[in-house]
Scaffold this active site. Structure first.
Site, PDB file in Angstrom:
ATOM      1  N   SER A   1      -0.373  -9.446 -18.079  1.00 52.85           N
ATOM      2  CA  SER A   1       0.084  -8.241 -17.387  1.00 52.85           C
ATOM      3  C   SER A   1       1.014  -7.354 -18.204  1.00 52.85           C
ATOM      4  CB  SER A   1       0.749  -8.609 -16.066  1.00 52.85           C
ATOM      5  OG  SER A   1      -0.234  -8.975 -15.129  1.00 52.85           O
TER       6      SER A   1
ATOM      7  N   TYR B   1       3.587  -7.107  -5.806  1.00 48.52           N
ATOM      8  CA  TYR B   1       2.775  -7.045  -7.022  1.00 48.52           C
ATOM      9  C   TYR B   1       1.298  -7.233  -6.699  1.00 48.52           C
ATOM     10  CZ  TYR B   1       1.975  -7.702 -12.048  1.00 48.52           C
ATOM     11  OH  TYR B   1       1.576  -7.555 -13.353  1.00 48.52           O
ATOM     12  N   SER B   2       0.465  -6.363  -7.238  1.00 47.88           N
ATOM     13  CA  SER B   2      -0.980  -6.468  -7.034  1.00 47.88           C
ATOM     14  C   SER B   2      -1.709  -5.942  -8.260  1.00 47.88           C
ATOM     15  CB  SER B   2      -1.418  -5.681  -5.793  1.00 47.88           C
ATOM     16  OG  SER B   2      -2.835  -5.662  -5.686  1.00 47.88           O
ATOM     17  N   ASN B   3      -2.513  -6.785  -8.878  1.00 47.02           N
ATOM     18  CA  ASN B   3      -3.290  -6.358 -10.031  1.00 47.02           C
ATOM     19  C   ASN B   3      -4.254  -5.223  -9.693  1.00 47.02           C
ATOM     20  OD1 ASN B   3      -2.741  -8.228 -12.458  1.00 47.02           O
ATOM     21  ND2 ASN B   3      -2.910  -9.655 -10.743  1.00 47.02           N
TER      22      ASN B   3
ATOM     23  N   THR C   1       6.341  -9.165 -18.123  1.00 48.51           N
ATOM     24  CA  THR C   1       5.834 -10.508 -18.365  1.00 48.51           C
ATOM     25  C   THR C   1       4.336 -10.517 -18.137  1.00 48.51           C
ATOM     26  OG1 THR C   1       6.173 -11.220 -16.076  1.00 48.51           O
ATOM     27  CG2 THR C   1       8.013 -11.532 -17.603  1.00 48.51           C
ATOM     28  N   GLY C   2       3.688 -11.536 -18.670  1.00 48.14           N
ATOM     29  CA  GLY C   2       2.253 -11.640 -18.487  1.00 48.14           C
ATOM     30  C   GLY C   2       1.799 -13.078 -18.477  1.00 48.14           C
TER      31      GLY C   2
END
Length: 375
Positions: free
Chosen positions: A92, A192-194, A332-333
């Site tokens: 992300s 949070y939502s991709n 962050t990812g």
């Protein structure tokens, strides 16, 4: 784990407590030996907790050191080298790149942050409680849209997609996401939502009449000299350059999950990069070299994301104050095989921490960032 952020939490005890390392610290002019030793001890501690490998890339006013711990490949037991630069999947962290392009389009007068998404992508966002006429571009970038999370669907799995030799188009991903109802009314809260960053990248394509990857290359990667950074296309399942293998527990077995299908995370989480490139990118972003000053202020204007650690989320950019008072801005990812945190301070320091397996117990990332970024 599918692509998304690393959920960071402050532990009761700092990771370094009682932790030592017998490695000889690297020496880099402009970077203190104490800082290098502290960061090395941090990543050694993470590896000792069960992570396969770790890479720390620390930049201080143009001077960079790369530190590693653990192994690159369980089969060969080879250590992770510091040279050549090691590529990892950054999950992300890709979202900061998407948001930067949208903010460039805002600066060019082609997109307005408080305009409904439906203005640019008419009819895309329709569903149970979902109406693109009521969701703004700002709400998309700040995860306040209420759009459901597409990765909750088992079809959205980049590791299994590679095993099954299938790809996923952005339209297919959006169709899967919109099978679910809205999570909340637009603007009601942060969640949070991709899916939001699928929408943002599709907006870039609509406004520019070009593939997202072309705009990424033209607007950011090439101008900033990020030669080791790229967004793989559909079917490009291997990491192209030197890299440590990524591992995850799949069906109860520790598995090499380096090979994934990048069209599944796409712009929301599919990029590959190195620590040096990410440090260069976030340093340039905060210096006003990626988006103009007015748009950078918009990116930095955040809502509370995590009350415990006082982490705020702006437009594709998180920020928090470190124990020394320095401000960290970054992202962050997490994706199969790799967890990464990267970012910089406005006064010329940057760090990228990459781990090649999910941690069983979350380290104190705020303390780790402080060791790398505080003067």
């Amino acid at each position: 784990m599918r692509f998304g952020p690393i959920i960071v939490a402050i532990s009761a005890v700092a990771l370094l407590a009682g932790c030592t390392t017998d490695k000889e610290a690297a020496t880099v002019p402009g970077l203190s030996d104490n800082k290098i030793r502290a960061v090395q001890a941090d990543i050694d501690g993470v590896v000792a907790s069960g992570v396969t490998g770790a890479i720390a890339t620390v930049t201080d006013h143009g001077k960079t050191v790369v530190l590693t711990s653990g192994i690159a490949d369980i089969a060969t037991r080879a250590p992770i080298p510091t040279d050549p630069a090691q590529q990892v999947r950054i999950g992300s962290i890709s979202k900061t790149f998407v948001s930067s392009i949208v903010l460039q389009l805002v600066a060019e007068g082609k997109v307005r942050l408080d305009e409904p998404v439906d203005t640019y992508l008419p009819g895309l966002l329709t569903g149970d409680g979902i109406d693109g006429r009521r969701i703004t571009v700002r709400q998309i970038l700040r995860h306040q849209s209420g759009l459901p999370e597409l990765t909750k669907d088992p079809r959205v799995d980049e590791y299994r997609a590679a095993q099954e030799n299938r790809i996923m188009t952005p339209s297919e991903g959006m169709a899967i996401a919109l099978e679910r109802p809205a999570d909340f009314a637009p603007g009601a809260r942060f969640q949070y939502s991709n899916t939001n960053y699928y929408v943002a990248a599709m907006l870039v394509e609509k406004v520019t009449s070009a593939p997202y990857v072309d705009e990424l290359n033209r607007r950011i990667l090439q101008p900033q000299g990020l030669a080791d950074t790229y967004l793989p296309g559909p079917g490009d399942r291997e990491i192209r350059g030197p890299h440590p293998h990524g591992y995850a527990v799949v069906d109860g077995t520790l598995t090499d999950v380096t090979r994934i299908e990048p069209s599944v995370p796409w712009a929301a989480g599919g990029m590959v990069s190195t620590g040096a490139d990410l440090n260069r990118f976030y340093s340039a972003l905060l210096a006003g070299q990626v988006v103009p000053a007015a748009e950078l202020r918009e990116m930095r204007d955040g809502v509370l994301m995590d009350e415990g650690m006082q982490m705020f989320y702006g437009l594709g950019l998180g920020h928090t104050k470190l124990p020394c008072g320095a401000e960290y801005f970054g992202h962050t990812g997490g994706i199969f095989g790799y967890n990464t945190v990267s970012g910089a301070t406005p006064d010329g320091r940057a760090v990228t921490l990459a781990f090649t397996k999910s941690v069983d117990s979350m380290p104190d990332l705020v303390a780790m960032l402080g060791h790398a970024l505080c003067p």
